[in-house]
Design an enzyme around this catalytic site. Structure first.
Site, PDB file in Angstrom:
ATOM      1  N   GLN A 144       8.454  -6.952   5.666  1.00 39.23           N
ATOM      2  CA  GLN A 144       8.883  -5.123   6.695  1.00 39.23           C
ATOM      3  C   GLN A 144       9.798  -5.434   8.186  1.00 39.23           C
ATOM      4  O   GLN A 144       8.931  -6.463   8.358  1.00 39.23           O
ATOM      5  CB  GLN A 144       7.006  -5.149   7.432  1.00 39.23           C
ATOM      6  CG  GLN A 144       6.128  -4.015   5.744  1.00 39.23           C
ATOM      7  CD  GLN A 144       5.739  -5.432   4.765  1.00 39.23           C
ATOM      8  OE1 GLN A 144       5.839  -6.256   4.147  1.00 39.23           O
ATOM      9  NE2 GLN A 144       4.696  -4.648   4.081  1.00 39.23           N
ATOM     10  N   GLN A 194      12.830  -2.840   3.910  1.00 38.90           N
ATOM     11  CA  GLN A 194      11.947  -1.989   4.170  1.00 38.90           C
ATOM     12  C   GLN A 194      11.000  -2.634   4.961  1.00 38.90           C
ATOM     13  O   GLN A 194      11.336  -2.456   5.891  1.00 38.90           O
ATOM     14  CB  GLN A 194      10.654  -3.414   3.437  1.00 38.90           C
ATOM     15  CG  GLN A 194       9.013  -2.987   3.375  1.00 38.90           C
ATOM     16  CD  GLN A 194       8.603  -4.225   2.602  1.00 38.90           C
ATOM     17  OE1 GLN A 194       9.148  -4.509   2.197  1.00 38.90           O
ATOM     18  NE2 GLN A 194       7.323  -4.178   1.953  1.00 38.90           N
ATOM     19  N   ASP A 195      10.606  -0.337   5.005  1.00 41.14           N
ATOM     20  CA  ASP A 195      10.131   0.202   6.148  1.00 41.14           C
ATOM     21  C   ASP A 195      11.451  -0.032   7.427  1.00 41.14           C
ATOM     22  O   ASP A 195      10.839   0.219   8.281  1.00 41.14           O
ATOM     23  CB  ASP A 195       8.686  -0.447   6.710  1.00 41.14           C
ATOM     24  CG  ASP A 195       7.883  -0.913   5.404  1.00 41.14           C
ATOM     25  OD1 ASP A 195       7.804  -0.004   4.759  1.00 41.14           O
ATOM     26  OD2 ASP A 195       6.744  -1.672   5.531  1.00 41.14           O
ATOM     27  N   ASP A 230      10.357   1.689   0.516  1.00 40.75           N
ATOM     28  CA  ASP A 230       9.300   2.277   1.051  1.00 40.75           C
ATOM     29  C   ASP A 230      10.081   3.115   2.856  1.00 40.75           C
ATOM     30  O   ASP A 230       9.068   2.476   3.528  1.00 40.75           O
ATOM     31  CB  ASP A 230       7.802   1.707   1.273  1.00 40.75           C
ATOM     32  CG  ASP A 230       6.775   1.803   0.391  1.00 40.75           C
ATOM     33  OD1 ASP A 230       7.472   2.766  -0.459  1.00 40.75           O
ATOM     34  OD2 ASP A 230       6.333   1.159   0.860  1.00 40.75           O
ATOM     35  N   ARG A 285       6.297   7.606  -2.764  1.00 41.09           N
ATOM     36  CA  ARG A 285       5.066   7.189  -3.512  1.00 41.09           C
ATOM     37  C   ARG A 285       4.264   7.062  -2.416  1.00 41.09           C
ATOM     38  O   ARG A 285       4.408   7.454  -1.111  1.00 41.09           O
ATOM     39  CB  ARG A 285       4.719   5.302  -3.620  1.00 41.09           C
ATOM     40  CG  ARG A 285       5.227   4.420  -2.944  1.00 41.09           C
ATOM     41  CD  ARG A 285       5.380   2.893  -3.484  1.00 41.09           C
ATOM     42  NE  ARG A 285       5.036   1.926  -2.717  1.00 41.09           N
ATOM     43  CZ  ARG A 285       4.807   1.474  -2.963  1.00 41.09           C
ATOM     44  NH1 ARG A 285       4.602   0.234  -4.296  1.00 41.09           N
ATOM     45  NH2 ARG A 285       5.413  -0.163  -2.470  1.00 41.09           N
TER      46      ARG A 285
END
Length: 347
Positions: free
Chosen positions: A151, A173-174, A196, A254
């Site tokens: 992250q 990520q993120d 994500d 998701r």
């Protein structure tokens, strides 16, 4: 004395002019006074502005404003963690060029702070928006921690309302996060990431944006609160991937929380999008509460017949409930009009 005029438009250009009136009638200047806005501060890495640091320019803005404070950022790479604090509402930042005006840092969630504690996911951002009514144009927000760092946010938004036009958000990520109860409007923006990379509980309307996957993974991880009417709406967006990304390897989303709401309206999806479309994050109960939907998706990734049974394909009447006006129209700050010029003084 010379001045520069930034024409605020979808594709802005920078030109120079003389303050001496060059007119066919000496009583009528070229520029109409009511068509210009004077920049309050100029940031330049090469020292030709008022500040070399964007954080210093933000700190210099008066607290508790009710009108915009305009900051123009000349091209350059600015490596610093930047925070727009809660007492700095109405900050408006404009870059010289969205590719060459780069705000960057390389923190990540598991990295240790000087005190020995970890930054954590929310603390890993390169740019923090805490003030309300924040606007940015023509800027890259970047986190360079790398694809294996976990992250690592490019931006963390917790100000109540914000808007971005012609901006880039780069990370893995993120990449892009906005908190519960906040509202964002993104116009003509580019967002890249792997896992994500658009996440959080905000109401956000992505208008004509490009979403670029940097590896197999998930585009969205919404955590929409149960009582919140809208989550993420992607309108006329393009979903692409780096050339090395395999077909059928990226999910549309998701649910980070059970009541995630994500809708794609007339979006073009390349072949990297998974045929099932959506993932339940390993919890079948999420299928009962998440609201995942599409309307007239196109492209090799728009495999309508193979989508998971618990997602939805909207009809015309249903799709109308997710229009710009209904989702975000009066809930975000406005951009400078295309016919207004932002004037900066050359140092």
């Amino acid at each position: 004395m010379l001045c520069s005029i930034l024409l605020i438009a979808v594709y802005p250009i920078l030109i120079s002019c003389s303050k001496s009136p060059e007119t066919t009638d000496e009583t009528t200047p070229i520029e109409e006074e009511d068509k210009t806005i004077n920049a309050d501060a100029v940031v330049a890495a090469d020292g030709t502005g008022d500040f070399t640091s964007l954080q210093d320019a933000i700190n210099a803005a008066p607290n508790n404003r009710t009108a915009y404070y305009y900051i123009y950022i000349k091209k350059g790479t600015y490596k610093e963690v930047v925070t727009v604090p809660r007492n700095k509402d109405y900050i408006y930042v404009v870059g010289e060029n969205e590719v060459t005006t780069v705000l960057t840092y390389d923190n990540y969630a598991s990295r240790l702070k000087p005190d020995g504690s970890e930054y954590g996911t929310s603390g890993s951002a390169s740019f923090f928006v805490q003030g309300n009514n924040f606007v940015a144009e023509n800027i890259t927000f970047e986190n360079t921690a790398g694809i294996s760092a976990g992250q690592a946010l490019a931006i963390n938004i917790n100000g109540s309302q914000s808007a971005f036009r012609n901006c880039r958000f780069l990370g893995h990520q993120d990449t892009w996060y906005a908190g519960n109860g906040t509202y964002q409007y993104l116009k003509d923006c580019f967002i890249e990431g792997s896992v994500d990379f658009i996440f959080g509980g905000s109401t956000a309307f992505f208008d004509n944006c490009q979403l670029e996957s940097t590896r197999n993974g998930y585009i969205t991880a919404a955590s929409t609160p149960e009582a919140q009417a809208y989550g993420y709406v992607f309108h006329h967006c393009t979903l692409t991937a780096r050339p090395e990304i395999a077909s059928n390897s990226v999910y549309l989303g998701r649910p980070w929380r059970p009541n995630a709401k994500v809708i794609f309206i007339e979006c073009a999806m390349d072949k990297h999008i998974q045929q099932p479309g959506w993932h339940n994050w390993g919890n079948p109960d999420n299928e009962k509460t998440a609201f995942y939907a599409e309307y007239k998706s196109t492209g090799a990734g728009a495999s309508i017949d193979t989508r998971v049974s618990w997602s939805r394909q909207l009809n015309d009447e249903q799709a109308a409930n997710f229009s710009y006006d209904k989702v975000i129209g009066d809930k975000h700050p406005n951009f400078i009009a295309d016919d207004i010029n932002l004037v900066i003084a050359d140092n």
